[in-house]
Design a protein around this motif. Structure first.
Motif, mmCIF file in Angstrom:
data_model
loop_
_atom_site.group_PDB
_atom_site.id
_atom_site.type_symbol
_atom_site.label_atom_id
_atom_site.label_comp_id
_atom_site.label_asym_id
_atom_site.label_seq_id
_atom_site.Cartn_x
_atom_site.Cartn_y
_atom_site.Cartn_z
ATOM 1 N N TYR A 163 -10.888 -59.113 -91.699
ATOM 2 C CA TYR A 163 -10.352 -58.240 -90.656
ATOM 3 C C TYR A 163 -10.136 -56.846 -91.260
ATOM 4 O O TYR A 163 -9.019 -56.509 -91.675
ATOM 5 C CB TYR A 163 -9.034 -58.788 -90.123
ATOM 6 C CG TYR A 163 -9.116 -60.205 -89.596
ATOM 7 C CD1 TYR A 163 -9.659 -60.466 -88.344
ATOM 8 C CD2 TYR A 163 -8.653 -61.285 -90.352
ATOM 9 C CE1 TYR A 163 -9.733 -61.757 -87.844
ATOM 10 C CE2 TYR A 163 -8.721 -62.578 -89.867
ATOM 11 C CZ TYR A 163 -9.259 -62.813 -88.613
ATOM 12 O OH TYR A 163 -9.330 -64.107 -88.131
ATOM 13 N N ASN A 189 -2.472 -64.106 -91.752
ATOM 14 C CA ASN A 189 -2.166 -63.529 -90.446
ATOM 15 C C ASN A 189 -2.462 -64.521 -89.327
ATOM 16 O O ASN A 189 -1.688 -64.657 -88.365
ATOM 17 C CB ASN A 189 -2.946 -62.233 -90.237
ATOM 18 C CG ASN A 189 -4.448 -62.423 -90.365
ATOM 19 O OD1 ASN A 189 -4.934 -62.994 -91.352
ATOM 20 N ND2 ASN A 189 -5.204 -61.962 -89.391
ATOM 21 N N ASP A 190 -3.573 -65.260 -89.452
ATOM 22 C CA ASP A 190 -3.909 -66.260 -88.444
ATOM 23 C C ASP A 190 -2.959 -67.452 -88.493
ATOM 24 O O ASP A 190 -2.570 -67.994 -87.452
ATOM 25 C CB ASP A 190 -5.344 -66.758 -88.661
ATOM 26 C CG ASP A 190 -6.397 -65.751 -88.233
ATOM 27 O OD1 ASP A 190 -6.186 -65.074 -87.213
ATOM 28 O OD2 ASP A 190 -7.414 -65.631 -88.929
ATOM 29 N N ARG A 233 -9.915 -69.605 -90.220
ATOM 30 C CA ARG A 233 -8.617 -69.038 -89.859
ATOM 31 C C ARG A 233 -7.452 -69.819 -90.463
ATOM 32 O O ARG A 233 -6.345 -69.284 -90.583
ATOM 33 C CB ARG A 233 -8.477 -68.982 -88.330
ATOM 34 C CG ARG A 233 -9.429 -68.000 -87.665
ATOM 35 C CD ARG A 233 -9.310 -68.052 -86.152
ATOM 36 N NE ARG A 233 -9.757 -69.356 -85.631
ATOM 37 C CZ ARG A 233 -9.707 -69.699 -84.344
ATOM 38 N NH1 ARG A 233 -9.239 -68.834 -83.446
ATOM 39 N NH2 ARG A 233 -10.146 -70.886 -83.954
ATOM 40 N N GLU A 243 7.081 -61.061 -89.630
ATOM 41 C CA GLU A 243 7.270 -62.465 -89.275
ATOM 42 C C GLU A 243 7.797 -63.272 -90.446
ATOM 43 O O GLU A 243 8.687 -64.120 -90.284
ATOM 44 C CB GLU A 243 5.951 -63.059 -88.761
ATOM 45 C CG GLU A 243 6.014 -64.531 -88.390
ATOM 46 C CD GLU A 243 6.975 -64.839 -87.255
ATOM 47 O OE1 GLU A 243 7.187 -66.032 -86.985
ATOM 48 O OE2 GLU A 243 7.529 -63.893 -86.627
ATOM 49 N N PRO A 274 2.817 -56.800 -88.995
ATOM 50 C CA PRO A 274 3.345 -57.923 -88.206
ATOM 51 C C PRO A 274 3.525 -59.198 -89.019
ATOM 52 O O PRO A 274 4.497 -59.934 -88.811
ATOM 53 C CB PRO A 274 2.283 -58.102 -87.107
ATOM 54 C CG PRO A 274 1.657 -56.755 -86.960
ATOM 55 C CD PRO A 274 1.623 -56.199 -88.346
ATOM 56 N N SER A 275 2.613 -59.457 -89.950
ATOM 57 C CA SER A 275 2.756 -60.647 -90.790
ATOM 58 C C SER A 275 3.970 -60.522 -91.704
ATOM 59 O O SER A 275 4.729 -61.490 -91.885
ATOM 60 C CB SER A 275 1.490 -60.866 -91.625
ATOM 61 O OG SER A 275 0.377 -61.141 -90.807
ATOM 62 N N LEU A 317 0.149 -67.513 -89.407
ATOM 63 C CA LEU A 317 1.429 -67.127 -88.815
ATOM 64 C C LEU A 317 1.330 -66.994 -87.302
ATOM 65 O O LEU A 317 2.259 -67.369 -86.575
ATOM 66 C CB LEU A 317 1.911 -65.813 -89.433
ATOM 67 C CG LEU A 317 2.315 -65.876 -90.907
ATOM 68 C CD1 LEU A 317 2.559 -64.471 -91.447
ATOM 69 C CD2 LEU A 317 3.554 -66.741 -91.101
ATOM 70 N N GLU A 318 0.227 -66.480 -86.825
ATOM 71 C CA GLU A 318 0.066 -66.290 -85.382
ATOM 72 C C GLU A 318 -0.185 -67.605 -84.654
ATOM 73 O O GLU A 318 0.391 -67.862 -83.595
ATOM 74 C CB GLU A 318 -1.083 -65.323 -85.110
ATOM 75 C CG GLU A 318 -1.303 -65.051 -83.625
ATOM 76 C CD GLU A 318 -2.423 -64.052 -83.380
ATOM 77 O OE1 GLU A 318 -2.908 -63.997 -82.240
ATOM 78 O OE2 GLU A 318 -2.805 -63.334 -84.323
ATOM 79 N N ARG A 319 -1.040 -68.459 -85.234
ATOM 80 C CA ARG A 319 -1.440 -69.695 -84.576
ATOM 81 C C ARG A 319 -0.519 -70.869 -84.907
ATOM 82 O O ARG A 319 -0.643 -71.934 -84.329
ATOM 83 C CB ARG A 319 -2.880 -70.042 -84.974
ATOM 84 C CG ARG A 319 -3.893 -68.966 -84.620
ATOM 85 C CD ARG A 319 -5.242 -69.237 -85.259
ATOM 86 N NE ARG A 319 -5.938 -70.346 -84.590
ATOM 87 C CZ ARG A 319 -6.537 -71.339 -85.215
ATOM 88 N NH1 ARG A 319 -6.520 -71.397 -86.537
ATOM 89 N NH2 ARG A 319 -7.161 -72.284 -84.536
ATOM 90 N N ARG A 320 0.360 -70.669 -85.912
ATOM 91 C CA ARG A 320 1.268 -71.740 -86.363
ATOM 92 C C ARG A 320 0.489 -72.965 -86.846
ATOM 93 O O ARG A 320 0.886 -74.103 -86.624
ATOM 94 C CB ARG A 320 2.226 -72.155 -85.235
ATOM 95 C CG ARG A 320 3.103 -71.042 -84.703
ATOM 96 C CD ARG A 320 4.108 -70.618 -85.755
ATOM 97 N NE ARG A 320 5.197 -69.838 -85.180
ATOM 98 C CZ ARG A 320 5.482 -68.592 -85.512
ATOM 99 N NH1 ARG A 320 4.714 -67.964 -86.409
ATOM 100 N NH2 ARG A 320 6.502 -67.960 -84.982
#
Length: 280
Positions: free
Chosen positions: A35, A100-101, A95, A46, A42-43, A103-106
């Protein structure tokens, strides 16, 4: 030409053999390969939010709580309250290895979930270390009473050393194979290489060789003493239409490899030479 990854501070510190490595920042540097426009903020935010919650959880437990109770409390926070889980459905989705993924997708694989757990627990004052057991990355923690282990892929189940051995042996299907050395704390270099090798396998399964290239380039830089990683970088160069770079690495590999390995490489060596000749 600029040196590869020269702006990746944690990666360069790891290459230099420094011991103080921020694994969160290192994984965000890896994610920057996939990316290029990634905003790491954001990561980071979080992670800090989860650390704040973990501190509150441990404060409520109090100082008399055992190590097992504190590990279980962090596990409940991450796996029950927040909803992290192992990606059983698509284990080799790349991912699963990008922080980052995750943390976002859990969702992630053992080592990426382990890094989240280590970082969150560490931010709350609970020292947890990675354990590079064969086939399945684990976590460990020590107190005056000894060490405990947990599986970051299985909702943070807390295990004794003997239960950890049996757990890994069951997963491997090979009883009586895990020894004390397998349960030692993993070095940052081992963790980084394992993350990269997971990514390498995930992209190679999809034959996404352009995506493999930065991953394999990092492996070759981190592990210059491993001739197989240099050879694999040559193979990726060949598959991405860079025969000159491939040929240079192949010829260096042939000087140090065994006869059987040299024989296996010859078809790729011929392909690199043929592609190079066609361009001249």
């Amino acid at each position: 030409m600029a040196a590869p990854f020269q702006h990746d501070v944690q990666f360069q510190r790891l290459r230099a053999g420094q011991s103080e490595i921020d694994l969160v920042e290192l994984l965000l540097e890896f994610a920057g390969d996939a990316y290029p426009n990634l905003d790491p903020a954001p990561s980071r935010i979080e992670i800090e939010r989860l650390q704040d919650r973990a501190r509150s959880v441990l404060d409520r437990l109090g100082a008399s709580a055992t190590l097992s109770e504190r590990l279980a409390a962090i596990g409940r926070l991450l796996y029950v309250d927040v909803g992290f889980r192992g990606n059983q459905e698509d284990y080799y989705d790349p991912r699963n290895s990008y922080l980052n993924d995750v943390l976002e997708r859990r969702m992630g694989i053992p080592i990426s979930l382990a890094i989240v757990f280590m970082t969150v627990a560490g931010g709350a004052g609970l020292k947890v270390f990675g354990v590079s057991t064969p086939g399945h990355f684990m976590l460990g923690a020590r107190s005056a009473d000894g060490a405990l282990y947990l599986d970051p892929f299985e909702h943070g189940e807390v295990l004794s050393a003997e239960d950890c051995r049996r757990h890994i042996e069951r997963r491997l299907g090979r009883p009586d194979t895990i020894v004390d050395e397998d349960l030692r704390p993993a070095r940052h270099l081992e963790i980084a290489a394992r993350v990269l090798r997971n990514l390498k396998a995930a992209y190679a399964m999809r034959e996404q060789w352009e995506q493999v290239l930065p991953v394999q380039s990092r492996l070759a830089l981190l592990l210059p003493e491993l001739s197989d990683e240099q050879r694999d970088l040559g193979l990726v160069y060949l598959r991405t239409g860079r025969p000159c770079e491939a040929l240079e690495l192949f010829e260096a590999y042939l000087k140090v490899c065994q006869a059987d390995d040299a024989q296996a490489l010859h078809p790729y060596l011929r392909s690199a030479r043929r592609l190079l000749a066609e361009r001249n």
